[in-house]
Scaffold this active site. Structure first.
Site, PDB file in Angstrom:
ATOM      1  N   SER A 223      69.922  -7.592  44.395  1.00 40.01           N
ATOM      2  CA  SER A 223      70.697  -6.601  45.152  1.00 40.01           C
ATOM      3  C   SER A 223      70.682  -7.022  46.615  1.00 40.01           C
ATOM      4  O   SER A 223      69.720  -7.658  47.069  1.00 40.01           O
ATOM      5  CB  SER A 223      70.047  -5.222  45.013  1.00 40.01           C
ATOM      6  OG  SER A 223      70.594  -4.333  45.969  1.00 40.01           O
TER       7      SER A 223
ATOM      8  N   TYR B  13      62.604   0.233  45.215  1.00 41.54           N
ATOM      9  CA  TYR B  13      63.758  -0.521  44.722  1.00 41.54           C
ATOM     10  C   TYR B  13      63.998  -1.762  45.574  1.00 41.54           C
ATOM     11  O   TYR B  13      64.127  -2.877  45.066  1.00 41.54           O
ATOM     12  CB  TYR B  13      64.989   0.386  44.734  1.00 41.54           C
ATOM     13  CG  TYR B  13      66.244  -0.274  44.213  1.00 41.54           C
ATOM     14  CD1 TYR B  13      66.448  -0.436  42.840  1.00 41.54           C
ATOM     15  CD2 TYR B  13      67.233  -0.742  45.084  1.00 41.54           C
ATOM     16  CE1 TYR B  13      67.597  -1.037  42.353  1.00 41.54           C
ATOM     17  CE2 TYR B  13      68.392  -1.347  44.606  1.00 41.54           C
ATOM     18  CZ  TYR B  13      68.573  -1.490  43.240  1.00 41.54           C
ATOM     19  OH  TYR B  13      69.707  -2.091  42.759  1.00 41.54           O
TER      20      TYR B  13
END
Ligand code: ZN
Length: 732
Positions: free
Chosen positions: A600, A613
């Site tokens: 990501s 995350y």
């Protein structure tokens, strides 16, 4: 001879004829139906094998007059699935006039250039601009006077045709109304030979074709169909009366492994074996381990019969001239000795193939093709067949099943004999076949490969599954949720079709896509998913992991202990587990592989509110680089780094979308649908990017496909941002 369909004959063939289903159908539709009925029973003919015809009165588009037209299954069709468009149509007067043209050739006869050249005249006989190419069997149908002709490849009749006493057996089983012709390569001369047989004996209703199959005819289509069925039944009944029971194939020598042991052994063996046979081009495998094939591979006679090879030309074009049989005892020997025996068996096989090519080649023969076997027989385990795609490998397996049935029948009645090697060669390397191969469209980028997509049930993973399937890949759709994985696999099968092959045991009888469940935090679950992949297709070429979790922190802005653990378990260790589980398989195959992970842009951009995350994705970024080093040189490891893909993402459930909209002060109403809310948020995110467009799963799939494909063959250890252009994520 009675041609009525008795109860005993129905035991050997399916009788599907229905006058009511045909009512009001024009002649060509009746022919299509008859063909589908015949082709739907594997005991009547094999996939793609045999052909049917009707001579019908049609209206000539130019003169408006009635003309006789031969409708005959065209080149490359399959009776079971044929439609009207699969039939060629030729003016009968023109087709018959070709005999004069041929007669005028100075040098003619079987296998002469003059004979092959006749194929070039068929398009000139075309009725009504029908674009379907005529098959090589067209003269067989055209030169026989009856209105309807069926040419089938039934195992029971090929058994008669491939027996040493074929001609005598034909008389014994069928009486005087069925004649016999020796083996002759299909073509103009075979048509002329059949015409002469009927001229000499007009009472003939059919012919057994030596080493090949059956052809029979009638002026009424139902009579022709029922004659076909009754002849096949007669042969099957005769074989049954001579059945050797326990002594079939000389009795059993080896025992079958238990299902669990067999599957475990196959899962370990297949990647290595695939690597061995895929040295020139990759193959997709099909495993067949039903009682019929096991009775053969476990028998005393299997080595002798396997060496003789297959008989029907339709069969050996796929199965090659012979299979590779390995003399391995499943009870007393282990996997290591099986590999050793297979390795030397393969070496011998390739040498034999080269010798066959050298001994049989002509001055103008095409270059030698891949010398690896396409059928491998292992006692206690069964058969492994190989083809350029799943459907082809299932057809190959089906054809060797047919060959086994043919050998069983022939050995029960008499003695099985194979086609002479030169004849086999002249079919395999026929210039007309070569021309057909050359006309085939180029293979797609991911043809012959197996791609495992983790997270294929939704979002980016689902899109990747569709993208790679479009490029010809076989796709294993894996997801934590089996139903959604299966749904994606079903979509792909719906688009690309199940294929025409009908063989394969268990999951190996699949189409171009399968669905499996996988939990990437659990190595046992991964092992099982990979095992299913290997049993289905024989290997793995590429892996894409799109699975990941985003766990929103609590009101205090912190992730809990459990959230930290699960985030790293899925986003980092999960990807590692997956790669770790396939690295040995890649090694065993010895073929180039590619892996694409999903990280990501959050792995590079530090911000508030998603600590677990973001750090997990930063770790995943470095995982990509380390794995690229560990798996080099054969396997490339790269990643895509998406940003804010809202559409179709399971990471953006309704409440997360709403909380984000609220966070950014975007006006919304509770009555708006999920899609409307998602689209609002996606538009907002888009405005923060340089390209100002929402980022879709399709954008991610395109980048993943690029990293899997050969176009990026020199790229490894790279992470591609697919984020619409976020300057915070620029490398520095
Ligand atoms: Zn044939």
């Amino acid at each position: 001879m009675s041609i009525s369909i008795t109860e005993t004959s129905k035991k050997h063939v399916n009788h599907n004829w229905s006058d009511s289903e045909l009512e009001g159908s024009p002649g060509i539709e009746r022919l299509v139906k008859r063909s589908n009925w015949l082709g739907s029973d594997q005991r009547i003919t094999n996939t793609g094998g045999g052909n049917t015809s009707s001579k019908l009165i049609e209206i000539d588009p130019v003169t408006g007059e009635e003309v006789e037209v031969l409708w005959v299954k065209g080149s490359g069709g399959d009776l079971r699935t044929s439609k009207a468009e699969n039939f060629a149509s030729l003016y009968m007067t023109d087709l018959l006039a070709l005999q004069k043209t041929y007669d005028a050739q100075p040098e003619k006869g079987p296998k002469t250039p003059a004979e092959d050249a006749m194929v070039g005249y068929f398009p000139h006989c075309t009725y009504n601009l029908n674009p379907r190419a005529s098959s090589i069997d067209t003269p067989l149908h055209g030169f026989l006077p009856a209105k309807h002709v069926d040419h089938m490849h039934p195992n029971s009749v090929i058994a008669v045709a491939a027996s040493r006493r074929s001609q005598e057996l034909t008389k014994e089983i069928f009486g005087d109304e069925i004649g016999w012709v020796p083996w002759l390569r299909p073509g103009f001369e075979l048509g002329l030979m059949m015409q002469r047989e009927v001229e000499q004996d007009p009472s003939l209703k059919g012919l057994v074709m030596g080493q090949h199959g059956l052809i029979n005819w009638a002026d009424d289509d139902r009579e022709c169909y029922e004659l076909t069925l009754s002849l096949i039944s007669k042969a099957a009944e005769y074989i049954e009366s001579k059945d050797k029971g326990e002594d079939t194939f000389g009795g059993q020598k080896f025992e079958t492994l238990s299902n669990d042991k067999k599957d475990d052994l196959l899962a370990e063996l297949l990647p290595w074996l695939r690597g061995q046979v895929s040295q020139q081009k990759r193959f997709i495998g099909t495993v067949q381990s039903d009682p019929t094939i096991l009775r053969f591979v476990n028998s005393n006679d299997a080595p002798r019969l396997a060496e003789l090879g297959t008989s029907c030309p339709d069969h050996f074009l796929r199965t090659k001239i012979k299979p590779l049989y390995v003399d391995w005892n499943p009870k007393t020997e282990d996997l290591a000795s099986l590999k050793e025996k297979l390795a030397s068996g393969l070496e011998q096989y390739r040498a034999d193939y080269q010798a066959y090519y050298e001994a049989c080649k002509h001055d103008n023969s095409p270059a030698m093709r891949d010398p690896n076997p396409t059928v491998i027989l292992i006692p206690g385990v069964g058969m492994i067949a190989w083809g350029k795609n799943k459907s082809e490998s299932r057809v190959t397996a089906e054809f060797y099943n047919c060959a086994v049935e043919v050998m069983r029948g022939a050995e029960a009645m008499d003695e099985y004999i194979a086609l002479p090697q030169q004849e086999a060669f002249d079919i395999e390397y026929w210039l007309l076949e070569e021309a057909k191969l050359k006309r085939m469209p180029a293979e797609k980028e991911l043809a012959r490969s197996v791609v495992l997509v983790v997270g294929a049930g939704a979002g980016i993973g689902k899109e990747v599954a569709h993208r790679v399937a479009k490029e010809g890949a076989h796709v294993v759709c894996a997801d934590l949720n089996l139903d959604s994985a299966q749904a994606t696999a079903d979509e792909l099968t719906g688009i690309y079709g199940q294929g025409i092959g009908v063989a394969g045991t268990g999951i190996s009888g699949c189409g171009p896509a399968i669905g499996v469940s996988v939990n990437i935090t659990d190595p046992d679950s991964i092992r099982e998913a990979i095992k299913q992949t290997l049993l289905a297709y024989g290997g793995i070429d590429k892996v894409v992991v799109t699975a990941g979790v985003f766990l929103a922190p609590g009101l205090d802005g912190k992730n809990s202990e459990d959230q930290w653990k699960l985030t790293f378990d899925v986003n980092v260790r999960g990807s590692y587990n997956m790669v770790d589980a396939v690295r040995d398989i890649f090694k065993e195959q010895g073929l180039k592989g590619a892996i694409v992970l999903t990280t990501s842009v959050n792995g590079a951009v530090s911000k508030k509110g998603s600590l677990a995350y973001d750090t997990s994705k930063a770790a995943a970024n470095h995982l990509v680089r380390e794995l690229a080093i560990e798996l080099a040189p054969n396997v490339r490891v790269n990643a895509i780094a998406p940003a804010t893909v809202v559409e179709g993402s399971t990471m953006f459930p309704r409440d997360r979308v709403i909380s984000s909209l609220a966070k950014y002060d975007i006006v919304y109403s509770e009555s708006e649908s999920d899609d409307e809310l998602r689209s609002k948020l996606a538009q907002f995110y888009a405005q923060r990017t340089l390209t100002k467009s929402p980022i879709t799963p399709a954008d991610q799939a395109e980048a993943a496909y690029f990293l899997l494909s050969n176009q990026s063959s020199k790229t490894t250890g790279l992470i591609i941002n697919v984020d619409g252009g976020l300057h915070e994520a620029f490398l520095r």
